[in-house]
Each structure stands twice: as structure tokens, then as C-alpha cells.
Scaffold this active site. Structure first.
Site, PDB file in Angstrom:
ATOM      1  N   HIS A 146       9.937   5.324  -3.532  1.00 61.34           N
ATOM      2  CA  HIS A 146       9.291   4.649  -2.566  1.00 61.34           C
ATOM      3  C   HIS A 146       9.069   3.066  -2.590  1.00 61.34           C
ATOM      4  CE1 HIS A 146       6.347   6.836  -4.884  1.00 61.34           C
ATOM      5  NE2 HIS A 146       5.644   5.791  -4.468  1.00 61.34           N
TER       6      HIS A 146
ATOM      7  N   TYR B  53       0.128  10.932  -8.035  1.00 62.42           N
ATOM      8  CA  TYR B  53       0.819  12.068  -7.758  1.00 62.42           C
ATOM      9  C   TYR B  53       2.063  12.532  -8.387  1.00 62.42           C
ATOM     10  CZ  TYR B  53      -2.930  12.273  -4.117  1.00 62.42           C
ATOM     11  OH  TYR B  53      -4.229  12.372  -3.546  1.00 62.42           O
TER      12      TYR B  53
ATOM     13  N   ASP C 191       0.943  -1.373   0.101  1.00 62.78           N
ATOM     14  CA  ASP C 191      -0.054   0.084   0.061  1.00 62.78           C
ATOM     15  C   ASP C 191       0.885   1.288  -0.076  1.00 62.78           C
ATOM     16  OD1 ASP C 191      -2.621   1.075  -0.118  1.00 62.78           O
ATOM     17  OD2 ASP C 191      -2.588   1.598   2.005  1.00 62.78           O
ATOM     18  N   THR C 192       0.485   2.346  -0.548  1.00 62.42           N
ATOM     19  CA  THR C 192       1.214   3.587  -0.700  1.00 62.42           C
ATOM     20  C   THR C 192       0.613   4.660  -0.507  1.00 62.42           C
ATOM     21  OG1 THR C 192       2.756   2.448  -2.578  1.00 62.42           O
ATOM     22  CG2 THR C 192       2.579   4.892  -2.365  1.00 62.42           C
TER      23      THR C 192
END
Length: 194
Positions: free
Chosen positions: A176, A150, A68-69
Site C-alpha cells: 500500500h 501487522y 497515514d496508514t
């Protein structure tokens, strides 16, 4: 050895499979006939990743990893965070989400932000977490058409371009998700080869 990646994103699955030894086979949710939407109703990014991995392990009996991010913006007390995908509403529109974020940061000096990915791995009855963080800031306006989410408004520390402007080869080394995935891969190689 087979491990389920709690995703149906074929590109993501192929990308991870290419980085692993051939002795480890990554399977999609579709491959195990998990066709339902796995709930993502937790209050944190970590808990969402754990929830998805546990769902597959408990319901289908496979070793599994899930990610999950979220984007965490300092001036917004960590928002949008776990709600990043649906920040501007349930329609999950990248454009609407970015527009809302830019509007909320309008006239704010502090634009510090970080992308955070957490991967939860259920392997042989144990659970492991891997976290990757890309620190940076939110740009004044959107720039670039690469990536998703984003990416066009996030500028990583040390770069003048947004993730949306960087070539994917560059982004995939510093992101990330890349950092969390690298930790997972190293762990799998070490654990399964020992």
C-alpha cells in the site's frame, strides 16, 4: 526544491529521496526543528494525513507531505482502521495489536482485509491526496519476522506468504505504501519538471 516529509523515520526518508531527482530535497521534521508530536486525532486515515501535512505547512511554512496508514478488516466493519497503531491500547505494541486482531477474528469465516496508505501533499498552496491499497486477508496465525506492524498476519492477494515472510524487496513493490509513494513520486516528477 525542498519538501518536508512529516516523519523522522530516517529509513523512509532515505528510501523516498533515492527515488526522486536530485533537484528535490526531502527534509525530516528534525531538520526543520519540529520536535513536538504532531496530533493524529482525526476520524479517518485521510484526515490524519491532511492534519499532519497542514500542521507543518501552517506552523513552519514549508511545502510538505505526510502519510497515514491503517489496516481495514471487513468482518470488523473496517477496524482497526485509523486506530491501527493503538488498537490494543496506548502502548502501541505490534504484538498486542496482532493478538487482539486474531482473537477478534477467531471463528470468523470472512478474513478479507486491506492495508491503506494515504499521502497528503501540500505544494505551492494546493493540496493533493494519493492513496495506495494492498488487498488481501488476515492469516490464521502470525508468520514471519520481516516488516513491522501487522505484516506477520497480512497476506496480500496472489501470495501464500504474509508480508512478514516476504523479502522486503517484494513487499516494497506490492505494498500500500509503495503504491501511494509511486503516485506521489510520479506527480512530483511531472509537476516539477514541467
Amino acid at each position: 526544491m525542498k519538501i518536508v516529509f512529516a516523519s523522522n523515520n530516517k529509513n523512509k526518508i532515505k528510501e523516498i529521496q533515492a527515488l526522486l531527482p536530485s533537484s528535490i530535497e526531502i527534509m525530516s521534521l528534525e531538520a526543520i526543528n519540529c520536535l513536538e508530536d504532531i496530533p493524529e486525532t482525526a476520524a479517518t486515515i485521510e484526515e490524519n494525513a491532511i492534519m499532519k501535512a497542514n500542521y507543518v505547512t501552517q506552523k513552519y511554512g514549508f511545502d510538505c507531505f505526510a502519510d497515514d496508514t491503517g489496516l481495514e478488516v471487513e468482518a470488523l466493519n473496517g477496524a482497526p482502521g485509523v486506530y491501527s497503531a493503538r488498537y490494543a491500547g496506548p502502548q502501541r505494541s505490534d504484538t498486542d495489536n496482532m493478538n487482539k486482531l486474531l482473537a477478534e477474528l477467531n471463528h470468523k469465516e470472512n478474513r478479507t482485509a486491506q492495508f491503506k496508505t494515504v499521502i497528503a501533499l501540500n505544494l505551492k498552496g494546493k493540496q493533493y491526496l494519493f492513496t495506495g491499497i494492498a488487498s488481501g486477508e488476515i492469516a490464521i496465525e502470525k508468520a514471519g519476522n520481516n516488516g513491522f506492524g501487522y505484516d506477520p498476519v497480512f497476506r496480500s492477494d496472489g501470495f501464500d506468504e504474509t508480508f512478514g515472510q516476504l523479502p522486503s524487496t517484494t513487499k516494497n513493490k506490492i505494498s500500500h505504501r509503495a503504491k501511494a509513494t509511486e503516485q506521489l513520486l510520479q506527480f512530483l516528477k511531472t509537476t516539477l519538471e514541467s
